[in-house]
Enzyme design. Structure first.
Site, PDB file in Angstrom:
ATOM      1  N   ARG A   1       0.840  -1.191   0.000  1.00  0.00           N
ATOM      2  CA  ARG A   1       0.000   0.000   0.000  1.00  0.00           C
ATOM      3  C   ARG A   1       0.885   1.253   0.000  1.00  0.00           C
ATOM      4  NH1 ARG A   1      -2.445  -4.007   2.998  1.00  0.00           N
ATOM      5  NH2 ARG A   1      -4.728  -4.119   3.002  1.00  0.00           N
TER       6      ARG A   1
ATOM      7  N   HIS B   1      -0.626   3.398   4.808  1.00  0.00           N
ATOM      8  CA  HIS B   1      -1.119   2.293   5.655  1.00  0.00           C
ATOM      9  C   HIS B   1      -0.443   0.967   5.288  1.00  0.00           C
ATOM     10  CE1 HIS B   1      -4.293   4.821   7.362  1.00  0.00           C
ATOM     11  NE2 HIS B   1      -4.504   5.257   6.138  1.00  0.00           N
TER      12      HIS B   1
ATOM     13  N   ARG C   1      -8.219  -4.075  10.806  1.00  0.00           N
ATOM     14  CA  ARG C   1      -6.802  -3.827  10.514  1.00  0.00           C
ATOM     15  C   ARG C   1      -6.428  -2.448  11.039  1.00  0.00           C
ATOM     16  NH1 ARG C   1      -3.175  -1.767   6.528  1.00  0.00           N
ATOM     17  NH2 ARG C   1      -1.382  -3.156   6.139  1.00  0.00           N
TER      18      ARG C   1
ATOM     19  N   ASN D   1      -9.676   6.362  10.848  1.00  0.00           N
ATOM     20  CA  ASN D   1      -8.411   6.583  11.540  1.00  0.00           C
ATOM     21  C   ASN D   1      -8.654   6.681  13.043  1.00  0.00           C
ATOM     22  OD1 ASN D   1      -6.745   6.742   9.208  1.00  0.00           O
ATOM     23  ND2 ASN D   1      -7.301   8.878   8.911  1.00  0.00           N
TER      24      ASN D   1
ATOM     25  N   PHE E   1      -4.927  14.899  -1.879  1.00  0.00           N
ATOM     26  CA  PHE E   1      -4.373  13.739  -1.192  1.00  0.00           C
ATOM     27  C   PHE E   1      -3.015  13.306  -1.755  1.00  0.00           C
ATOM     28  CE2 PHE E   1      -4.185   9.203   0.060  1.00  0.00           C
ATOM     29  CZ  PHE E   1      -4.237   9.396   1.433  1.00  0.00           C
TER      30      PHE E   1
ATOM     31  N   ARG F   1     -12.282   9.350  -2.047  1.00  0.00           N
ATOM     32  CA  ARG F   1     -11.932   8.030  -1.511  1.00  0.00           C
ATOM     33  C   ARG F   1     -12.784   6.935  -2.150  1.00  0.00           C
ATOM     34  NH1 ARG F   1     -12.469   7.650   4.594  1.00  0.00           N
ATOM     35  NH2 ARG F   1     -11.051   5.867   4.371  1.00  0.00           N
TER      36      ARG F   1
ATOM     37  N   TYR G   1      -9.964   4.102  -3.590  1.00  0.00           N
ATOM     38  CA  TYR G   1      -9.668   2.831  -2.937  1.00  0.00           C
ATOM     39  C   TYR G   1      -9.885   1.655  -3.874  1.00  0.00           C
ATOM     40  CZ  TYR G   1      -9.091   4.725   1.795  1.00  0.00           C
ATOM     41  OH  TYR G   1      -8.632   5.372   2.905  1.00  0.00           O
TER      42      TYR G   1
ATOM     43  N   ARG H   1      -2.520  -3.115  -6.659  1.00  0.00           N
ATOM     44  CA  ARG H   1      -1.899  -3.744  -5.502  1.00  0.00           C
ATOM     45  C   ARG H   1      -2.080  -5.249  -5.499  1.00  0.00           C
ATOM     46  NH1 ARG H   1      -2.723  -4.961  -0.243  1.00  0.00           N
ATOM     47  NH2 ARG H   1      -4.945  -4.514  -0.304  1.00  0.00           N
TER      48      ARG H   1
END
Length: 702
Positions: free
Chosen positions: A91, A94, A131, A167, A180, A377, A381, A388
């Protein structure tokens, strides 16, 4: 949009080119090619990857000042798309995380607020995977830097997966997702040298945030003890954004999500956090794993702050602004359920590393508002997972797969693990009329439908690159946060700013940041300036003058600490001549109070859990010195022993000492106070807390 009256005086001259600083309607900083400048100079103009010049690199394109972000914004989509694919395979943010399985149990049903499946009946259980993570460091970084912590929970509900991705701080640095990539580029390792790792204490981060006044509130949170938690089990979690709850009748209620740790909040002090990095790179990961392994299951209560449009309109801030909170005194948190983590991953990579969270994963009863950061977001994401995890079929990996039936017409793709049968891979189709399986069909009655808000407060309108008026207030809540802290916590914030800005080499950045802090609190700015040996600069202009909001006790860790030994660990230092009966008695007292004893000795062969040089007191919540005079005489010549006691005192922890160990206290500079006791019931009571009134004895900035 800015005008000439908003333009800042002066311009920066870089490489012979003139750039003007201007302030936008929301107080955001724009750096623009000067009017009348050389527009033939191609290198002076910011463009997309297709070469199209960009007019505004600060704001997403929205439908009205408070309306939703538009998909037609190709500048935003290209910027996020490129950013999402900058790193493989970890990532981008994070990257270093710890996870665990568990169960969410509804304790108070709220069908009047939402039709969300986990909240329909008291006692209903929903499997979860949580997580926790740092933000700035890579996978190989340490667990305990000063950093925001990610707090993400995947609910495997009866109606699909719901990801509550937030968060351990309820606010964020930026208001618009357009910024961002810039934020993360600034906080990550500096591009030319590849360091520092996992810290904001360097030029590029502070240069960026000092030019972004909207970051001020989050900076106060980041410089507070919230970002140096004692344990992942002892920190709060937040959904950050304002969401919508929608009930079965279609009624909408605004909502903020809160996770409250059952063990209460606990943090470290900065020196302790720094020493933990050297003592145990995996401190938080180990703590979470071992707590679950021994049956000491971490738990959090899920709370809701709910309110309507009239309440939102009456506030002196915008509830769609992710840099703002709603004070709990104004809108109390209602507890509706408890999450308990009770099973460690069977395989770290397969589960903790491959889990894919996305705030767009919602279920009926949960919906979005027009928060511009949230909208970015929702796109980013999902887009990230392709790069990823290497496939659009990442949802088939067991940790990501829903626990309810899943059927659609999506087919093929890299690493397809399902084997769809038949010809029906499209709809509408009439294959069922020929006796074939025609596949699933849409259902307006039970399917997910998005809430259609009325045009209240400008949530719908023309396509504009602007920010809503109240988004321009960047300092009021930062002031409220600082003034809600105890004197000790305020000193920690001052110390954090001084430490971080001391790492900044460019003096003008330090000066600019202190000038921003004058809008928050004059005492804060003065103390930071003194800590930097800096003349106090004039206050930076505020796009919207700050107002005084009443202090909120909910914002303070120290005001909300639980005096308890539950979940805490006491380090017991003993020597060759310590009587076993004393150690047994200490262990019984500690465990009866809910804590754990960790025995430390100069030689591990004495039956200790850890050797002195490798078991600094920073790892423990309190220490006990069970030493004879003979053992103490030897340890007076051992630096690790002196440091063991000195750090415990400096980290404001309880110290229980036998009569034979008093010489070690003297050599470590320990001064008597309520936290220095014998090895009796007084020590057990003292071990339930920290002694912040001790701090002026050990730190100058206090």
């Amino acid at each position: 949009m800015t005008n000439d009256d908003n333009a800042k005086s002066g311009a920066e001259d870089t490489g012979g080119r003139s750039f003007a600083f201007e302030t936008g309607s929301g107080g955001e900083t724009h750096q623009r090619v000067a009017k009348g400048g050389d527009h033939a100079d191609e290198d002076a103009h910011l463009t997309t990857n297709q070469g199209v010049r960009i007019s505004d690199n600060q704001n997403s394109l929205k439908s009205g000042a408070r309306g939703p972000v538009l998909l037609e914004d190709f500048v935003l989509r290209e910027k996020l798309f490129h950013f999402d694919h900058e790193r493989i395979p970890e990532r981008i943010v994070h990257a270093r995380g710890s996870g665990a399985h568990g169960t969410f149990t509804c304790t108070r049903a709220v069908p009047e607020l939402t039709r969300a499946a986990p909240l329909q009946a008291a006692g209903k259980e929903t499997p979860v995977f949580a997580r926790f993570s740092t933000v700035a460091g890579n996978r190989g970084s340490v667990d305990t830097p000063r950093d925001v912590r990610g707090f993400a929970v995947k609910f495997y509900t009866d109606e699909g997966n719901w990801d509550l991705v937030g968060n351990n701080c309820p606010v964020f640095f930026i208001q618009d997702a357009m910024k961002f990539p810039d934020l993360v580029h600034a906080v990550k390792m500096e591009a030319d040298r590849g360091y520092p790792q996992a810290t904001a204490a360097h030029d590029t981060f502070w240069d960026f945030v000092s030019l972004m006044p909207e970051s001020t509130n989050m900076l106060l949170w980041a410089m507070s003890d919230r970002t140096i938690p004692r344990s992942l089990r002892m920190m709060e979690g937040f959904g950050v954004h304002t969401f919508r709850l929608v009930n079965a009748e279609g009624k909408s209620t605004f909502c903020k999500f809160h996770w409250k740790p059952v063990l209460g909040m606990q943090s470290t002090v900065w020196d302790e956090a720094a020493k933990l990095q050297g003592a145990d790179n995996d401190y938080h990961r180990r703590d979470l794993y071992e707590a679950i392994d021994r049956g000491d299951f971490p738990a959090w209560d899920l709370g809701l702050q709910t309110f309507d449009e009239e309440f939102a309109a009456a506030q002196p801030y915008d509830v769609l602004d992710a840099t703002k909170i709603i004070p709990e005194e104004d809108c109390p948190v209602q507890i509706v359920g408890r999450m308990e983590l009770n099973r460690n991953p069977a395989n770290f990579f397969a589960e903790t590393e491959q889990v894919a969270f996305c705030p767009a994963n919602v279920i009926p009863g949960i919906d979005f508002t027009a928060d511009p950061l949230l909208h970015g977001r929702l796109f980013s994401y999902l887009d990230t997972q392709l790069k990823r995890l290497g496939t659009t079929n990442f949802h088939q990996i067991p940790i990501n797969a829903p626990r309810c039936p899943m059927r659609n017409f999506q087919r093929d793709g890299h690493m397809q693990m399902m084997v769809p049968e038949g010809r029906a891979n499209y709809e509408p189709n009439s294959l069922a009329m020929g006796g074939e399986d025609g596949g699933p069909r849409e259902c307006p009655e039970t399917g997910y439908t998005s809430f259609a808000p009325r045009d209240i407060g400008g949530e719908a309108g023309d396509s504009l690159r602007i920010r809503a008026e109240l988004f321009a207030d960047h300092f009021s809540q930062a002031r409220q946060f600082y003034r809600s802290q105890t004197p000790s916590e305020q000193a920690h914030i001052v110390g954090a700013f001084v430490f971080e800005l001391s790492k900044v080499e460019l003096v003008h950045i330090r000066t600019r940041m202190v000038s921003r802090l004058r809008n928050v609190d004059e005492d804060l700015a003065r103390r930071v300036a003194e800590g930097l040996a800096l003349d106090l600069p004039p206050a930076a202009p505020a796009a919207r003058p700050p107002i005084d909001m009443r202090p909120s006790d909910a914002l303070s860790i120290q005001k909300n600490m639980r005096r308890t030994l539950e979940g805490r660990v006491v380090g017991v230092l003993f020597g060759e001549n310590t009587e076993q009966d004393l150690l047994d008695e200490l262990q019984d007292m500690i465990e009866d109070a809910g804590g754990s004893a960790h025995f430390v000795a100069p030689k591990v062969g004495l039956g200790a859990d850890g050797q002195l040089a490798g078991s600094p007191s920073a790892k423990f919540d309190a220490i006990a010195l069970a030493l004879t005079e003979e053992d103490t005489a030897k340890l007076l010549k051992e630096g690790a022993a002196v440091q063991f006691v000195m750090d415990a005192f400096g980290h404001l922890k309880a110290i229980g000492a036998s009569a034979g160990s008093l010489a070690l206290l003297d050599k470590a500079g320990v001064e008597a106070d309520d936290g220095v006791t014998g090895l009796d019931a007084a020590f057990i009571e003292a071990a339930t807390r920290r002694f912040f009134d001790r701090e002026p004895k050990v730190r100058m900035l206090v």
